[in-house]
Design an enzyme around this catalytic site. Structure first.
Site, PDB file in Angstrom:
ATOM      1  CG  HIS A  19     -28.760  61.436  68.005  1.00  0.00           C
ATOM      2  ND1 HIS A  19     -27.960  60.999  69.026  1.00  0.00           N
ATOM      3  CD2 HIS A  19     -29.679  62.245  68.595  1.00  0.00           C
ATOM      4  CE1 HIS A  19     -28.388  61.515  70.164  1.00  0.00           C
ATOM      5  NE2 HIS A  19     -29.429  62.268  69.928  1.00  0.00           N
ATOM      6  CD  GLU A  63     -24.581  59.314  68.661  1.00  0.00           C
ATOM      7  OE1 GLU A  63     -23.761  59.163  69.575  1.00  0.00           O
ATOM      8  OE2 GLU A  63     -25.797  59.091  68.811  1.00  0.00           O
ATOM      9  CG  ASN A  95     -27.495  60.127  74.981  1.00  0.00           C
ATOM     10  OD1 ASN A  95     -26.853  61.015  75.549  1.00  0.00           O
ATOM     11  ND2 ASN A  95     -28.543  60.382  74.236  1.00  0.00           N
ATOM     12  CB  SER A 154     -32.008  61.309  71.685  1.00  0.00           C
ATOM     13  OG  SER A 154     -33.227  61.757  72.170  1.00  0.00           O
TER      14      SER A 154
HETATM   15  P1  NAD Z   1     -39.691  69.792  71.010  1.00  0.00           P
HETATM   16  O1  NAD Z   1     -40.763  69.437  71.959  1.00  0.00           O
HETATM   17  O2  NAD Z   1     -38.948  71.074  71.185  1.00  0.00           O
HETATM   18  O3  NAD Z   1     -40.300  69.804  69.521  1.00  0.00           O
HETATM   19  C1  NAD Z   1     -41.100  68.790  69.000  1.00  0.00           C
HETATM   20  C2  NAD Z   1     -42.049  69.417  67.988  1.00  0.00           C
HETATM   21  O4  NAD Z   1     -42.693  68.374  67.280  1.00  0.00           O
HETATM   22  C3  NAD Z   1     -43.117  70.266  68.629  1.00  0.00           C
HETATM   23  O5  NAD Z   1     -43.146  71.540  68.008  1.00  0.00           O
HETATM   24  C4  NAD Z   1     -44.409  69.494  68.356  1.00  0.00           C
HETATM   25  O6  NAD Z   1     -45.526  70.339  68.121  1.00  0.00           O
HETATM   26  C5  NAD Z   1     -44.050  68.725  67.118  1.00  0.00           C
HETATM   27  N1  NAD Z   1     -44.779  67.485  66.920  1.00  0.00           N
HETATM   28  C6  NAD Z   1     -45.119  66.564  67.853  1.00  0.00           C
HETATM   29  N2  NAD Z   1     -45.745  65.533  67.254  1.00  0.00           N
HETATM   30  C7  NAD Z   1     -45.776  65.794  65.939  1.00  0.00           C
HETATM   31  C8  NAD Z   1     -46.257  65.089  64.806  1.00  0.00           C
HETATM   32  N3  NAD Z   1     -46.839  63.903  64.928  1.00  0.00           N
HETATM   33  N4  NAD Z   1     -46.109  65.656  63.596  1.00  0.00           N
HETATM   34  C9  NAD Z   1     -45.534  66.851  63.468  1.00  0.00           C
HETATM   35  N5  NAD Z   1     -45.061  67.574  64.492  1.00  0.00           N
HETATM   36  C10 NAD Z   1     -45.175  67.039  65.716  1.00  0.00           C
HETATM   37  O7  NAD Z   1     -38.716  68.546  70.983  1.00  0.00           O
HETATM   38  P2  NAD Z   1     -37.168  68.518  70.579  1.00  0.00           P
HETATM   39  O8  NAD Z   1     -36.366  68.732  71.807  1.00  0.00           O
HETATM   40  O9  NAD Z   1     -36.936  69.375  69.393  1.00  0.00           O
HETATM   41  O10 NAD Z   1     -37.005  66.970  70.200  1.00  0.00           O
HETATM   42  C11 NAD Z   1     -37.443  66.460  68.972  1.00  0.00           C
HETATM   43  C12 NAD Z   1     -36.781  65.129  68.702  1.00  0.00           C
HETATM   44  O11 NAD Z   1     -35.363  65.295  68.733  1.00  0.00           O
HETATM   45  C13 NAD Z   1     -37.087  64.042  69.718  1.00  0.00           C
HETATM   46  O12 NAD Z   1     -37.117  62.805  69.045  1.00  0.00           O
HETATM   47  C14 NAD Z   1     -35.898  64.114  70.668  1.00  0.00           C
HETATM   48  O13 NAD Z   1     -35.657  62.906  71.333  1.00  0.00           O
HETATM   49  C15 NAD Z   1     -34.791  64.414  69.680  1.00  0.00           C
HETATM   50  N6  NAD Z   1     -33.600  65.040  70.256  1.00  0.00           N
HETATM   51  C16 NAD Z   1     -33.727  66.047  71.169  1.00  0.00           C
HETATM   52  C17 NAD Z   1     -32.575  66.634  71.684  1.00  0.00           C
HETATM   53  C18 NAD Z   1     -32.659  67.769  72.684  1.00  0.00           C
HETATM   54  O14 NAD Z   1     -31.650  68.059  73.342  1.00  0.00           O
HETATM   55  N7  NAD Z   1     -33.795  68.430  72.815  1.00  0.00           N
HETATM   56  C19 NAD Z   1     -31.300  66.210  71.250  1.00  0.00           C
HETATM   57  C20 NAD Z   1     -31.208  65.198  70.291  1.00  0.00           C
HETATM   58  C21 NAD Z   1     -32.370  64.619  69.800  1.00  0.00           C
END
Ligand code: NAD
Length: 513
Positions: A143, A155, A193, A122
């Site tokens: 995204h 996106e 954003n 993001s």
């Molecule tokens: P989260 O913490 O819920 O999940 C991330 C997962 O990735 C965890 O289960 C972790 O164990 C795993 N992980 C970490 N490093 C890893 C690796 N090297 N290889 C494999 N697995 C790995 O996070 P999230 O909220 O799901 O966010 C994930 C991505 O999505 C981020 O890049 C975040 O910026 C993006 N994002 C999040 C949101 C939101 O609202 N949460 C919205 C849009 C985008």
């Protein structure tokens, strides 16, 4: 890559976003591998998904066979090597550049050279994630918004090296997943954003200078059709998360003061007042709903002479409302279309639709201190009660005029709420700045007008897109509010977008205002 449901998708990261992405890919018919660095996380995510979908089936929203088919398509894997047949990888791991780069480097040795590598980042540059890969052209941003199954926007973010065909293929694929994709260029905050920053920033600025309290600002914004006010929304998102997005956009723009974070929000974060999740932010939770209704305004004292100033649809509408308010009396009503301001003059007292100037500024050129300004009405028709609309009365106005301003607004169908005499009040200031940011984004090729409109309506549920507002309000009026904000605050925040400046100048020559 041609989007086909037969293509295997690998989702890396089985957290909140990855689990949702795996779900919609499987529901679209793809075989899905799900991998997470934490042992057991992928299986747990699949188990949770089964529970959620079974719950929906119990309510009759899905068939049991749909649930089983979807779940059977998701295969948790314990090693990336098992996913060599994947045609598309969607990465949703921790938001760290080094981790994402390392993952994609590893994947280059696993999947075919023409498989697409998509990132759900993001805030990180897609160009930077692709740096150092053997085939950077196949790296693209996909995204999604949270919660993935419900939020329709995606996106599709192109970095400097992203192949146009790859971005196009992912765009088409997102459609088959029943999403609404928009193209974006990899720049800080992408579309949503970035353009959304002023929604929070203007509210925080109003709070900092004590122009209004959180509840008043929220009532004005919801009165303008926003689903939530900025304060309740920041409380919902969490001030830590909202503050960190603002900070990352600020830093990524080389500390451009336009995006400077707010002291008000930092204080909340430092104090652990993170919003709903911590029990307190701007409001205390659980929140006592139903704010006290505004006290009814004084009865309208019918003046002898009324002139309705201004031209355009708002002025026309106001004229009709004034006519109705004066019906049956002996007041004389005139129309002056060429005044340069829109509003009402009642026995010399002025009620002016904001053009960004505070009431005290307008009063300097008026023959009377009885001057008030009212906010931009975006919603004219009562849905559940009269829409809330901010107003400010010049400090030297007579007591009589101070009481008549809300009476006039009530006659126009609004629930007027007083705020400090500040440029652009609440809604005009916020919407003008949203338009300004969207105009910069378009000028810089981040997205096109339609993309910005769709993204803001679907990504953050705005009642209209920034360019819808621009078309309705007119570039000259928007530019006027921003210029007045700039005069008042003197800082980079209120820098008029060159794109908008040009539109405002052109419309002066007779094009649509
Ligand atoms: P989260 O913490 O819920 O999940 C991330 C997962 O990735 C965890 O289960 C972790 O164990 C795993 N992980 C970490 N490093 C890893 C690796 N090297 N290889 C494999 N697995 C790995 O996070 P999230 O909220 O799901 O966010 C994930 C991505 O999505 C981020 O890049 C975040 O910026 C993006 N994002 C999040 C949101 C939101 O609202 N949460 C919205 C849009 C985008």
């Amino acid at each position: 890559m041609n989007a086909s449901p037969a293509d295997t998708v690998l989702v890396v990261g089985a957290g909140i976003m990855g689990a949702g992405i795996a779900q919609i890919a499987a529901q679209a018919g793809h075989p899905v591998f799900l991998f997470d660095a934490r042992a057991g996380a992928a299986s747990e995510a699949r188990g949770k998904l089964r529970e959620t979908l079974s719950g929906l089936a119990a309510k009759g929203k899905l068939s049991t066979s749909d649930v089983e088919e979807t779940i059977s398509r998701i295969e948790p894997i314990t090693s990336l090597q098992a996913a060599s047949t994947a045609r598309l990888v969607v990465e949703a791991i921790v938001e760290r550049l080094d981790a994402k780069r390392a993952l994609f480097r590893e994947l280059e040795d696993v999947v075919a050279t023409d498989a697409v590598l998509a990132t759900n980042t993001s805030s990180i540059s897609v160009t930077a994630i692709a740096n150092g890969l053997r085939h950077p052209g196949r790296v693209v941003g996909m995204h999604f918004f949270n919660p993935v199954p419900l939020m329709r926007l995606v996106e599709v973010v192109s970095g400097l090296q992203t192949d146009a065909a790859v971005a196009e293929a992912v765009f088409e694929l997102a459609r088959t997943w029943r999403k609404v994709p928009v193209h974006a260029k990899s720049t800080p905050g992408f579309i949503v954003n970035r353009i959304a920053r002023p929604f929070y920033a203007e509210t925080l600025a109003l709070l900092q200078e004590q122009a209004a309290d959180p509840e008043t600002v929220d009532r004005c914004l919801t009165g303008a059709g926003f689903r939530m006010g900025a304060c309740e929304l920041m409380d919902l998102i969490g001030h830590d998360t909202n503050f960190s997005v603002t900070q990352s956009v600020y830093e990524a723009n080389f500390f451009d003061k336009r995006f400077v974070p707010s002291l008000v929000q930092r204080e909340l974060v430092d104090g652990g007042l993170l919003g709903r999740k911590s029990g307190r932010g701007f409001y205390a939770y659980p929140r006592t709903l139903t704010p006290a209704p505004s006290a009814p305004p004084a009865p309208l004292v019918k003046p002898k002479f009324v002139t309705l100033h201004g031209s355009g649809s708002d002025a026309d509408r106001l004229f009709g409302l004034v006519e109705r308010a004066l019906a049956g009396g002996d007041a004389r009503l005139a129309r002056e279309a060429r005044s340069g301001w829109t509003g009402l003059e009642a026995d010399g007292a002025r009620l002016v639709l904001t053009d960004g100037r505070p009431a005290f500024e307008i009063a300097r050129d008026a023959p009377t201190p009885d001057v008030a300004v009212f906010d931009l009405p975006l919603v004219w028709d009562a849905i559940s009660g009269p829409p809330v609309l901010a107003y400010a009365v010049h400090v030297s106005s007579s007591t009589g005029w101070k009481a008549q301003v809300p009476a006039w607004l009530a006659a126009f169908g609004f629930d007027g709420v007083a705020v400090a005499d500040t440029p652009g009040l609440v809604v005009a200031r916020t919407v003008a700045m949203l338009i300004n940011e969207a105009a910069d984004a378009v000028q810089q090729g981040v997205c096109n007008r339609d993309g910005a409109n769709v993204a803001m309506k679907l990504g953050v549920n705005y009642p209209a897109g920034p360019f819808d507002w621009l078309d309705a309000w007119g570039a000259r009026n928007v530019a006027s509010v921003i210029r007045e904000l700039d005069v008042a605050y003197r800082g980079e925040r209120y820098r008029l977008s060159p794109w908008l400046r040009c539109r405002a100048a052109t419309s002066r020559q007779g094009a649509q205002a």
